[in-house]
Design a protein around this motif. Structure first.
Motif, mmCIF file in Angstrom:
data_model
loop_
_atom_site.group_PDB
_atom_site.id
_atom_site.type_symbol
_atom_site.label_atom_id
_atom_site.label_comp_id
_atom_site.label_asym_id
_atom_site.label_seq_id
_atom_site.Cartn_x
_atom_site.Cartn_y
_atom_site.Cartn_z
ATOM 1 N N HIS A 70 0.858 -2.862 7.147
ATOM 2 C CA HIS A 70 0.571 -2.728 8.570
ATOM 3 C C HIS A 70 -0.931 -2.557 8.758
ATOM 4 O O HIS A 70 -1.656 -2.164 7.843
ATOM 5 N N TRP A 71 -1.380 -2.838 9.975
ATOM 6 C CA TRP A 71 -2.774 -2.601 10.354
ATOM 7 C C TRP A 71 -2.864 -1.329 11.204
ATOM 8 O O TRP A 71 -1.988 -1.058 12.002
ATOM 9 N N ARG A 72 -3.933 -0.596 11.002
ATOM 10 C CA ARG A 72 -4.188 0.611 11.792
ATOM 11 C C ARG A 72 -5.540 0.455 12.494
ATOM 12 O O ARG A 72 -6.552 0.148 11.846
ATOM 13 N N ASP A 73 -5.546 0.650 13.802
ATOM 14 C CA ASP A 73 -6.786 0.548 14.574
ATOM 15 C C ASP A 73 -7.676 1.760 14.305
ATOM 16 O O ASP A 73 -7.247 2.905 14.460
ATOM 17 N N GLU A 74 -8.914 1.503 13.914
ATOM 18 C CA GLU A 74 -9.872 2.567 13.643
ATOM 19 C C GLU A 74 -11.229 2.173 14.212
ATOM 20 O O GLU A 74 -11.335 1.214 14.981
ATOM 21 N N GLN A 75 -12.263 2.901 13.830
ATOM 22 C CA GLN A 75 -13.610 2.614 14.299
ATOM 23 C C GLN A 75 -14.608 2.836 13.176
ATOM 24 O O GLN A 75 -14.363 3.605 12.246
ATOM 25 N N ARG A 76 -15.710 2.150 13.266
ATOM 26 C CA ARG A 76 -16.781 2.277 12.266
ATOM 27 C C ARG A 76 -18.087 2.555 12.986
ATOM 28 O O ARG A 76 -18.436 1.890 13.959
ATOM 29 N N ARG A 77 -18.824 3.558 12.504
ATOM 30 C CA ARG A 77 -20.091 3.929 13.127
ATOM 31 C C ARG A 77 -21.193 2.982 12.656
ATOM 32 O O ARG A 77 -21.319 2.696 11.459
ATOM 33 N N SER A 101 -20.114 2.971 18.029
ATOM 34 C CA SER A 101 -18.894 2.747 17.257
ATOM 35 C C SER A 101 -18.316 1.379 17.558
ATOM 36 O O SER A 101 -18.292 0.948 18.719
ATOM 37 N N LEU A 102 -17.841 0.707 16.520
ATOM 38 C CA LEU A 102 -17.248 -0.616 16.645
ATOM 39 C C LEU A 102 -15.773 -0.543 16.274
ATOM 40 O O LEU A 102 -15.404 0.150 15.319
ATOM 41 N N PRO A 103 -14.890 -1.262 17.002
ATOM 42 C CA PRO A 103 -13.472 -1.270 16.651
ATOM 43 C C PRO A 103 -13.227 -2.053 15.364
ATOM 44 O O PRO A 103 -13.691 -3.187 15.222
ATOM 45 N N VAL A 104 -12.527 -1.458 14.433
ATOM 46 C CA VAL A 104 -12.195 -2.097 13.155
ATOM 47 C C VAL A 104 -10.738 -1.803 12.819
ATOM 48 O O VAL A 104 -10.062 -1.040 13.520
ATOM 49 N N LYS A 105 -10.250 -2.394 11.731
ATOM 50 C CA LYS A 105 -8.860 -2.213 11.311
ATOM 51 C C LYS A 105 -8.808 -1.796 9.848
ATOM 52 O O LYS A 105 -9.657 -2.214 9.049
#
Length: 693
Positions: free
Chosen positions: A165-172, A81-85
């Motif tokens: 706004h930005w929300r911190d998420e993740q991408r597989r 998983s990589l951190p994305v917004k």
């Protein structure tokens, strides 16, 4: 006069008193109104006001930790998983939606009309989260911030635009793309596992939600943050080897294309540990672009698809008879005139073998000899061996939607069910079940539960979890060794000669069975399931490789022609990579499988290509074309071998499967009664498969 003076004084006092009372009344009413309002606000609207006040001052932020990583046995990351917004809009914070939507649409290249409608509807429904740009990396997020920057706006977070706004998420991410896709699986946009290990181990990979309590000022700046709950996800290490998986997938793809098959499956196991070193399906898919994948390609057919195994299932007939000490591999058995009648049905061989040893009967895949052997065992003991081998039950592998196959209890068998099962009909199996059964024979009769997870690594102080190895003694070591001797003969002189290796001995069995057509609800004798399941080295096997081809169309379509060469290519390279010591002579100039050994001089043991089992009524005449053998000399003369392309890793170059231009084998005829009975069985198989998946 005095009376008038008193009257004036009294009037002045009255006026003053009246005015005073008016003032008092006003204050009483004013205080009363305020009191009523305060009571209303503090009692009736207490909860709403408190929630709103906390909402302005505090923010409970829920985020998930990065999903756990899936590794192969050599620490190669197969899924990470990589951190994305994600950029989202809060419509309640936007005063002029039309103007804001126009600016946002220009910066993000969106349709302004659609954006206005979306934000307007969301504001009417009191929604505070409207995603605009999903899961972008940090560099792209910075570019968006510059495009949306408004110097007039004073805001604590980015972008500098009211309501955004930005929300911190993740991408597989799946670095190896389609490699091991059916094992690893994939996760959806919400990071929920939907297939493979991603699905079966979703809770372990996910971790619990982390909750943070944030204190903010009037500009939304966070000045205090408290973590309420935190549970870290875990990583998973698989038993598969990415290099072995690549070898397996390459060989399978080449084999499917050469045979012009509909699809193919391969399972590679270590019989002593139950570890699955590779598991492949072709066609496959890329989990990075799952939306473009065809639904049928996502299904893990190696553990979910049920089929009739055909002659590879003869190990149950011979194995159960060996366990009862009914024969030895060198004992002789007669196939008579090449036919046998049971319950008014006649089963025949595709070519006569006469009187041969049990090893030769297995080598040339004699249906008559296998039926005689199975009937000598008896249906109760035969059924017991089926169950002990693991058929009719899930193997327990850590993959979702595994099917148990289909095995009927003896009280539901027909008069010819025992002979039919002896040659691999009236039973539904999976490729993984067949691989496990052969692994049991390879492991001196000890069945080891197959597994694809090597260990689970926790992120906290908890010790790592290692998968337990479950073992069961199915047959004696003596029975297993004798059966391996017979299977070795299949590769040396029988229908599996195209599985012969260079520098290693091999043992295995070919299988060819008619396929059930779900559309016509009947057996289609023009469609085959062709397979080869083998082990190497034969005396002390290190690997078991099961190859199953669905509907091969090119050339001779039996298991020896389309599946055995795929086994050879995989086993040859894997044994070399595993540094297994040679137990047979190594030919430096060419590989054994490039040219077939000449046919034996014994006419009774002359080998022809294996065909599906033939079943006829006793009154039906045998078609001469069915008994006519197709010699392998002709096949060899017309065959040209192509060598495989070298791989990136250190591997020995092994020739790919041959595309032989031999005459298409004659299609056996089925009686109407036999078609209806087999179709009824396969209809139940399909119904059970749909329910379980």
């Amino acid at each position: 006069m005095r009376h008038q003076v008193r009257s004036k004084r009294n009037n002045s006092r009255q006026v003053a008193f009246t005015r005073f009372m008016f003032v008092v009344a006003f204050f009483v009413l004013w205080l009363g109104g305020i009191s009523v309002r305060l009571v209303h606000l503090q009692v009736n609207q207490h909860g709403w006001l408190k929630e709103r006040a906390v909402g302005v001052r505090q923010n409970i932020k829920q985020t998930r930790m990065l999903r756990g990583t899936i590794y192969d046995r050599n620490e190669r990351a197969l899924a990470m998983s990589l951190p994305v917004k994600t950029l989202y809009a809060d419509p309640k914070e936007i005063e002029d939606i039309d103007a804001a939507a126009k600016n946002i649409a220009t910066a993000l290249r969106l349709d302004s009309k659609q954006l206005v409608a979306l934000l307007t509807q969301a504001k009417a429904e009191n929604k505070r989260y409207v995603p605009l740009v999903r899961k972008v990396e940090d560099d792209l997020a910075q570019q968006i911030n510059k495009a949306l920057d408004d110097p007039k706006v004073k805001k604590a977070d980015s972008p500098n635009f009211y309501g955004l706004h930005w929300r911190d998420e993740q991408r597989r991410s799946y670095p190896y793309e389609s490699l091991a896709a059916h094992i690893v699986g994939f996760a959806d946009a919400n990071d929920n596992g939907k297939a493979g290990i991603e699905q079966s181990q979703d809770e372990i990979l996910h971790g619990a939600v982390s909750k943070k309590l944030q204190e903010r000022d009037r500009l939304g700046r966070v000045f205090e943050e408290t973590t309420v709950e935190r549970d870290l996800p875990s990583d998973i290490v698989l038993t598969i080897d990415a290099g072995f998986q690549h070898i397996t997938e390459t060989a399978l793809e080449r084999g499917v294309k050469a045979a012009e098959a509909k699809s193919g499956m391969v399972v590679v196991m270590r019989p002593k540990t139950g570890e699955v070193l590779a598991l492949a399906n072709y066609p496959t898919f890329d989990p990075n672009t799952i939306s473009a994948a065809a639904a049928e390609n996502i299904t893990n057919k190696a553990v979910q698809a049920v089929y009739s195994p055909g002659s590879v299932f003869k190990i149950v007939a011979y194995g159960s008879a060996l366990e009862k000490n009914l024969f030895s591999p060198d004992d002789m058995i007669s196939s008579g005139n090449g036919s046998i009648t049971v319950a008014d049905h006649t089963f025949t061989d595709s070519h006569g073998v006469g009187t041969v040893s049990y090893s030769q009967a297995m080598a040339h895949s004699s249906n008559v000899c296998a039926i005689k052997t199975g009937m000598s065992v008896g249906k109760d003991d035969f059924f017991g061996m089926i169950k002990k081998m693991g058929f009719g039950s899930k193997t327990g592998i850590e993959l979702p939607a595994e099917t148990a196959g289909l095995v009927r209890s003896p009280d539901k068998w027909f008069g010819d069910s025992l002979p039919s099962m002896s040659i691999g009909y009236e039973i539904g199996v999976t490729a993984l079940q067949m691989a496990t059964a052969f692994a049991t024979i390879a492991n001196d009769g000890i069945k080891v539960e197959p597994r694809v997870i090597k260990e689970i690594r926790h992120s906290n102080d908890q010790p790592k979890t290692v998968t337990e190895v479950k073992q069961t003694q199915v047959v004696t070591a003596e029975t297993a060794r004798k059966l391996r001797t017979m299977l070795k003969q299949v590769v040396m002189t029988g229908t599996g000669r195209r599985a012969a290796l260079n520098g290693y001995t091999a043992a295995g069995k070919t299988g060819t069975a008619w396929k059930f057509d779900a559309k016509t609800k009947s057996i289609d004798s023009s469609k085959y399931i062709s397979s080869f399941i083998g082990m190497a080295p034969a005396n002390d096997p290190e690997i078991v490789v099961a190859v199953v081809m669905d509907e091969p169309k090119a050339g001779a379509r039996d298991g020896g022609m389309v599946a055995a060469p795929v086994f050879r290519e995989i086993a040859q390279q894997l044994l070399f990579e595993m540094k297994v010591a040679n137990d047979a002579p190594v030919k430096a100039d060419s590989l054994i499988a490039q040219t077939l050994p000449p046919p034996t001089e014994n006419k009774a043991a002359e080998t022809t290509e294996e065909k599906p089992a033939i079943a006829k009524t006793t009154t039906e005449k045998t078609d001469k074309s069915e008994a006519k053998p197709t010699t392998e000399k002709k096949a060899d003369a017309k065959s040209k071998v192509k060598t495989s392309e070298p791989l990136d890793t250190k591997q020995k170059t092994v020739p790919g499967p041959k595309k032989l231009t031999v005459k298409k084998p004659d299609t056996p005829k089925l009686t109407a009664d036999m078609r209806s009975r087999i179709s009824a069985f396969h209809f139940v198989v399909r119904a059970r498969e749909k329910i379980e998946t």
